[in-house]
Scaffold this motif. Structure first.
Motif, short mmCIF file in Angstrom:
data_model
loop_
_atom_site.label_atom_id
_atom_site.label_comp_id
_atom_site.label_asym_id
_atom_site.label_seq_id
_atom_site.Cartn_x
_atom_site.Cartn_y
_atom_site.Cartn_z
N PRO A 148 39.97 35.83 41.41
CA PRO A 148 38.88 36.71 41.80
C PRO A 148 39.35 37.99 42.49
N VAL A 156 35.70 43.33 38.88
CA VAL A 156 35.64 41.88 38.70
C VAL A 156 34.19 41.40 38.63
N PRO A 158 31.98 37.68 38.31
CA PRO A 158 32.04 36.22 38.17
C PRO A 158 31.32 35.79 36.89
N TYR A 267 36.47 34.51 36.00
CA TYR A 267 36.05 35.89 36.27
C TYR A 267 36.43 36.77 35.09
N TRP A 268 35.68 37.82 34.93
CA TRP A 268 35.99 38.84 33.93
C TRP A 268 36.50 40.05 34.69
N GLN A 269 37.78 40.34 34.52
CA GLN A 269 38.35 41.53 35.15
C GLN A 269 38.61 42.56 34.06
#
Lengths: 296, 296
Positions: A148, A156, A158, A267-269
């Motif tokens: 995260p 970032v 979630p 998470y999508w970073q």
């Protein structure tokens, strides 16, 4: 220092395509022109940027430059699209994804964003605990990660939780855990592990026994083969609910200890870049994850 | 030069386990003892053998020595078993397998050989056109490969043929190939490719058009995700009959050109070593391949 955009373009094409020949074909120039541009760029920055191998990859110095080259290409494609100029160009999204997401919910997000024919994907498979490194190295511009902490220059979001269970075949349970799932039996029962980066089994063992054990290990880095090997009784291993719900229901796989899942929040970073294709993919990933993953 | 077997043992444990900590746990010695032995071994051969990273891997020099260390460990395990001495030890089989075999017929071979609890697996996923390199580098002791030329010190057995078809969703066919599958339409239709080493799609295109084209490419290195993305209409791609027979039958995937499969003959190459576990796996691989793959 001002870098030549044609040289940067040749460089990122070689990394994207994996060879000088294919980069030449994609750029509609000769192989020797590609080679020449890269040589000039390497002289300019004073570093070897391309590891000449099959396939070609970026050296450590090359990785940093690759990110820069990709950012320029992405912004340019958007700018051209905005002013309606130039030929319709495609945007290649390099994305790091953990194998279990790829084996379950992620293809639906690709299909959704990929309805736009100007988007192509360059998917890198990487453990969720390590995919943030791909972002740091500039090898991908977005990643599904368990980390995260924002990588520098990244946003970032979630996504929800992938729930894993410790599973084995009924025959395996009988053979190795007839006396219970304890430090003694866990130390002897063969354990399936995806690869050297997969710490899920170890995490489960520590939670149950409060220590690290060294059972016999099968390393098996393919998600469906992993589940098949579990069913065949080769070992016990952690698999996501999304892949094994049917097997659990049918009783061909059972939980080592009922109701002791290991939850992995994902998470999508992604690079903080104002690029349409990336925004579109981000929306698709959010929507798909929202319906497939657990919410906390 | 005579090498110390305890040092060799520590070295191969670090490569097998991926870290000094886990190697120490497996060998029942301290982490600093592992570290010390490897340092001594590196001084002895005058080369860095272990790339200290997460996970630890063998350097180029280390790869050659790793093969030697594994051979010694395997022979020793067999010798001890023969004289009934020592504690029951497990033999770890490091094997290179192409992703499509792993996603289809190979787990059954693992299950069969793995009934012997003294066998554990260390599976490496590698393209069938490149897995012979893993053998050459000593990183695996056996491989499923498309290369019939024996690697030095290896035995080769033909396994049969994996049959691939060029596939797309019906909607994709309508959208991109309504006027036929030609050089013009193939140059525009998005193509799915497993990774930079996967030449199957290119091989199909060359066979149809007699030239190399540069269509938009999606890189997607996960076998089931690849098939899912094809079904979702993201692109066309080559998939093995063993994975898609159901989809072809149901009509959710169709052949680009009926009756134009690409056949990939597979071989089992393995170290010419008199080791029981390897012989057992070889028999299991032959039996499983015999019933799953096509014979010529």
């Amino acid at each position: 220092m001002q870098l030549d955009s044609a040289q940067l373009n040749a460089f990122s094409a070689v990394i994207d395509e994996g060879s000088f020949e294919r980069a030449a074909a994609v750029l509609h120039i000769t192989r020797s022109a590609v080679s020449q541009r890269i040589k000039l760029l390497e002289e300019r920055v004073g570093q070897v940027l391309v590891r000449r191998a099959t396939p070609c990859t970026a050296t450590e110095a090359g990785q940093a430059l690759y990110r820069h080259a990709r950012e320029i290409a992405l912004s340019e494609a958007d700018a051209l699209a905005a002013i309606g100029g130039g030929p319709r160009s495609t945007t290649r999204l390099a994305i790091g994804v953990n194998a279990d997401s790829l084996a379950t919910w992620f293809p639906a997000a690709m299909a959704q964003a990929g309805e736009d024919p100007s988007i192509t994907f360059d998917i890198h498979v990487e453990d969720q605990d390590h995919s943030a490194n791909l972002l740091r190295e500039g090898r991908v511009m977005a990643a599904v990660t368990a980390d995260p902490q924002p990588v520098q220059g990244c946003q970032v979001l979630p996504l929800g939780t992938l729930r894993y269970r410790a599973l084995a075949s009924p025959a395996f349970m009988q053979r190795f855990f007839a006396t219970g799932v304890t430090a003694t039996t866990l130390a002897r029962a063969p354990m399936l592990v995806f690869n050297r980066k997969d710490a899920l089994q170890e995490r489960f063992v520590r939670r149950i026994t409060r220590r690290a054990l060294t059972p016999p290990v099968h390393w098996l880095p393919e998600a469906h083969a992993f589940v098949k090997a579990t069913q065949a009784g080769l070992g016990w291993g952690m698999a996501p609910d999304l892949m094994v719900a049917g097997h659990l229901h049918a009783g061909t796989l059972v939980e080592l200890i009922a109701g002791k899942p290991v939850d992995v929040p994902l998470y999508w970073q992604y690079w903080r870049l104002n690029v349409q294709a990336l925004a579109r993919m981000t929306a698709a990933v959010q929507a798909t994850a929202h319906s497939a993953l657990l919410r906390r």
